[in-house]
Scaffold this active site. Structure first.
Site, PDB file in Angstrom:
ATOM      1  N   VAL A 124      -8.605 -10.535  13.335  1.00  0.00           N
ATOM      2  CA  VAL A 124      -8.376  -9.222  12.722  1.00  0.00           C
ATOM      3  C   VAL A 124      -7.898  -8.217  13.768  1.00  0.00           C
ATOM      4  CG1 VAL A 124      -9.407  -7.419  11.285  1.00  0.00           C
ATOM      5  CG2 VAL A 124     -10.174  -9.776  11.043  1.00  0.00           C
TER       6      VAL A 124
ATOM      7  N   HIS B  15      -0.702   1.721  15.916  1.00  0.00           N
ATOM      8  CA  HIS B  15      -1.080   0.578  16.772  1.00  0.00           C
ATOM      9  C   HIS B  15      -0.068   0.375  17.887  1.00  0.00           C
ATOM     10  CE1 HIS B  15      -4.210  -0.409  13.884  1.00  0.00           C
ATOM     11  NE2 HIS B  15      -3.323  -0.467  12.913  1.00  0.00           N
TER      12      HIS B  15
ATOM     13  N   ARG C 221     -26.736  -2.049  18.448  1.00  0.00           N
ATOM     14  CA  ARG C 221     -26.082  -2.405  17.200  1.00  0.00           C
ATOM     15  C   ARG C 221     -26.619  -3.728  16.671  1.00  0.00           C
ATOM     16  NH1 ARG C 221     -24.829  -1.166  12.446  1.00  0.00           N
ATOM     17  NH2 ARG C 221     -23.095  -2.344  11.533  1.00  0.00           N
TER      18      ARG C 221
ATOM     19  N   VAL D 172      -2.521 -12.279  10.441  1.00  0.00           N
ATOM     20  CA  VAL D 172      -1.677 -11.348   9.679  1.00  0.00           C
ATOM     21  C   VAL D 172      -2.122  -9.918   9.979  1.00  0.00           C
ATOM     22  CG1 VAL D 172      -0.915 -10.644   7.387  1.00  0.00           C
ATOM     23  CG2 VAL D 172      -1.339 -13.061   7.873  1.00  0.00           C
TER      24      VAL D 172
ATOM     25  N   ASP E 153     -21.991  -9.338  20.166  1.00  0.00           N
ATOM     26  CA  ASP E 153     -21.540  -8.005  20.564  1.00  0.00           C
ATOM     27  C   ASP E 153     -22.253  -7.630  21.866  1.00  0.00           C
ATOM     28  OD1 ASP E 153     -20.045  -5.557  18.879  1.00  0.00           O
ATOM     29  OD2 ASP E 153     -21.403  -4.832  20.428  1.00  0.00           O
TER      30      ASP E 153
ATOM     31  N   SER F 108     -10.688  -1.423   7.850  1.00  0.00           N
ATOM     32  CA  SER F 108     -11.496  -2.387   8.596  1.00  0.00           C
ATOM     33  C   SER F 108     -12.522  -3.046   7.689  1.00  0.00           C
ATOM     34  CB  SER F 108     -12.202  -1.687   9.763  1.00  0.00           C
ATOM     35  OG  SER F 108     -11.267  -1.207  10.705  1.00  0.00           O
TER      36      SER F 108
ATOM     37  N   ASP G 268      -3.704  -6.468  15.123  1.00  0.00           N
ATOM     38  CA  ASP G 268      -3.015  -5.170  15.115  1.00  0.00           C
ATOM     39  C   ASP G 268      -2.917  -4.587  16.516  1.00  0.00           C
ATOM     40  OD1 ASP G 268      -2.215  -4.570  12.464  1.00  0.00           O
ATOM     41  OD2 ASP G 268      -4.283  -4.206  11.894  1.00  0.00           O
TER      42      ASP G 268
ATOM     43  N   ARG H 178       0.825  -1.196   0.000  1.00  0.00           N
ATOM     44  CA  ARG H 178       0.000   0.000   0.000  1.00  0.00           C
ATOM     45  C   ARG H 178       0.869   1.260   0.000  1.00  0.00           C
ATOM     46  NH1 ARG H 178      -3.720  -1.295   5.101  1.00  0.00           N
ATOM     47  NH2 ARG H 178      -1.749  -2.306   5.708  1.00  0.00           N
TER      48      ARG H 178
ATOM     49  N   SER I   1     -22.949 -10.465  24.100  1.00  0.00           N
ATOM     50  CA  SER I   1     -21.623 -10.991  24.438  1.00  0.00           C
ATOM     51  C   SER I   1     -21.506 -11.327  25.920  1.00  0.00           C
ATOM     52  CB  SER I   1     -20.542  -9.984  24.054  1.00  0.00           C
ATOM     53  OG  SER I   1     -19.263 -10.520  24.325  1.00  0.00           O
TER      54      SER I   1
END
Length: 370
Positions: A267, A96, A203, A298, A198, A134, A270, A15, A220
């Site tokens: 995800v 991060h 939401r 990753v 969640d 994201s 980070d 990027r 959650s």
């Protein structure tokens, strides 16, 4: 202002912090831009396009850092890059920092002004510079997860959407934010059975309006997380606490009881990851197994779709890049509280509370430096 664009050196990171269109906006306002030769090769953008936009070329990254008043990039600086930063120089990039003591110490030592994309805010507490990546990462999480569910990649050997007479795979998405929403959207499109978890019931109501009975939403709690994960073939971790380390929602014990050959895509890696068993991997070696469960962790997932990600990111960051160049960092941050929230490290001080708390620094309010 002289704005610098170095080539990313992180593993398989293609990027680019500025597109030629972004460079043109800067040069049209009287700013100078220096870009490293070959910076856009990975996204199909040649040096001639940068030169046509008004940029000059530098032989290497060291020259960019040496000349620039502000460095604009994508990924957090690697150790060799942090060593090139100097006092008062602006760094505008993803950082991060909360789970990364080594990088934070290097940025503090540099004396540079380090503004993190991921903590810049907008009205309503949104994270507009994090959102585009994201979105990409959420979609890619399901895409990657489906690949690693294949037997040849260590998975249990199932299709997400099953077959006539064979049930669809169960995809569990932890977190209903931007990552989670795009992950469940992709999973629904691919025909999986989807559960999203969640703690924000409002939401979950919103998602129910959009997706209806195509998804199951659950609050959650420990019980709900455990029962869903033990039934899952693929689990996507998409939780986020802005600027802070991700909460460890899934214990090592729970991972040990998951189906053998199931896949975890974290995800949140980070920010340290939301599984106790998560550790950062690379595009060269993206996965490892813990107790027969495949882990894909990753950090720079969107780097594999670098062209899409680059143009999406520039659309979000450009106005802030222009503000910093036009006004200088102190005036720009003083006038814009949302951009001010992006300041993580400046003049040898940690200025973001969650980073300071996570790593044991005294937090210096950004306002005192303006």
């Amino acid at each position: 202002m002289l704005v610098g664009l170095p080539k990313e050196i992180k593993n398989h990171e293609y990027r680019v912090g500025l597109t030629p269109a972004s460079v043109r906006e800067l040069t049209s306002r009287g700013h100078s831009v220096v870009v490293q030769k070959g910076v856009g090769d990975g996204v199909g953008v040649g040096d001639d396009q940068y030169q046509a936009a008004g940029a000059s070329l530098a032989a290497d990254g060291a020259e960019v850092y040496a000349r620039a008043d502000m460095v604009v990039k994508v990924e957090e600086p690697q150790a060799a890059e942090s060593a090139l930063l100097r006092p008062g120089q602006i760094l505008f990039s993803y950082l991060h920092l909360a789970p990364d003591a080594e990088q934070t110490a290097a940025l503090v030592k540099s004396g540079a002004v380090c503004i993190a994309y991921e903590t810049v805010t907008s009205a309503g507490g949104r994270l507009p510079l994090l959102a585009p990546m994201s979105e990409v990462a959420g979609r890619m999480a399901v895409q990657a997860g489906s690949v690693y569910l294949e037997k040849s990649h260590g998975g249990m050997g199932v299709l997400l959407d099953g077959m006539p007479g064979v049930p669809a795979s169960h995809v569990v998405v932890l977190g209903a934010g931007v990552v989670g929403t795009h992950a469940l959207k992709m999973a629904v499109m691919l025909g999986a059975r989807v559960t999203v978890i969640d703690k924000n019931v409002n939401r979950l109501r919103q998602l129910d309006v959009v997706f209806g009975k195509r998804i199951t939403s659950r609050y959650s709690s420990k019980q709900n997380v455990e029962s869903a994960i033990l039934d899952a073939e693929l689990v996507v971790g998409g939780v986020l606490v802005p600027g802070a380390s991700a909460p460890k929602l899934v214990s090592a014990d729970l991972v040990s009881r998951m189906k053998k050959g199931a896949v975890v895509v974290d995800v949140a890696i980070d920010q340290g990851g939301c599984f106790e068993t998560s550790r950062p991997t690379t595009h060269d070696q993206p996965t490892y197994e813990v107790g027969g469960v495949v882990h894909y962790c990753v950090p720079n997932m969107p780097g594999t779709v670098a062209r899409t990600s680059t143009f999406a990111l520039n659309g979000a960051t450009l106005k802030h890049t222009l503000a910093l160049a036009d006004k200088g960092w102190q005036k720009a941050l003083k006038e814009d509280k949302h951009l001010r929230n992006g300041l993580n490290v400046a003049q040898g001080q940690v200025t973001y509370p969650a980073v300071a708390q996570a790593l044991g620094y005294t937090c210096v309010a950004a306002e005192t430096l303006l």
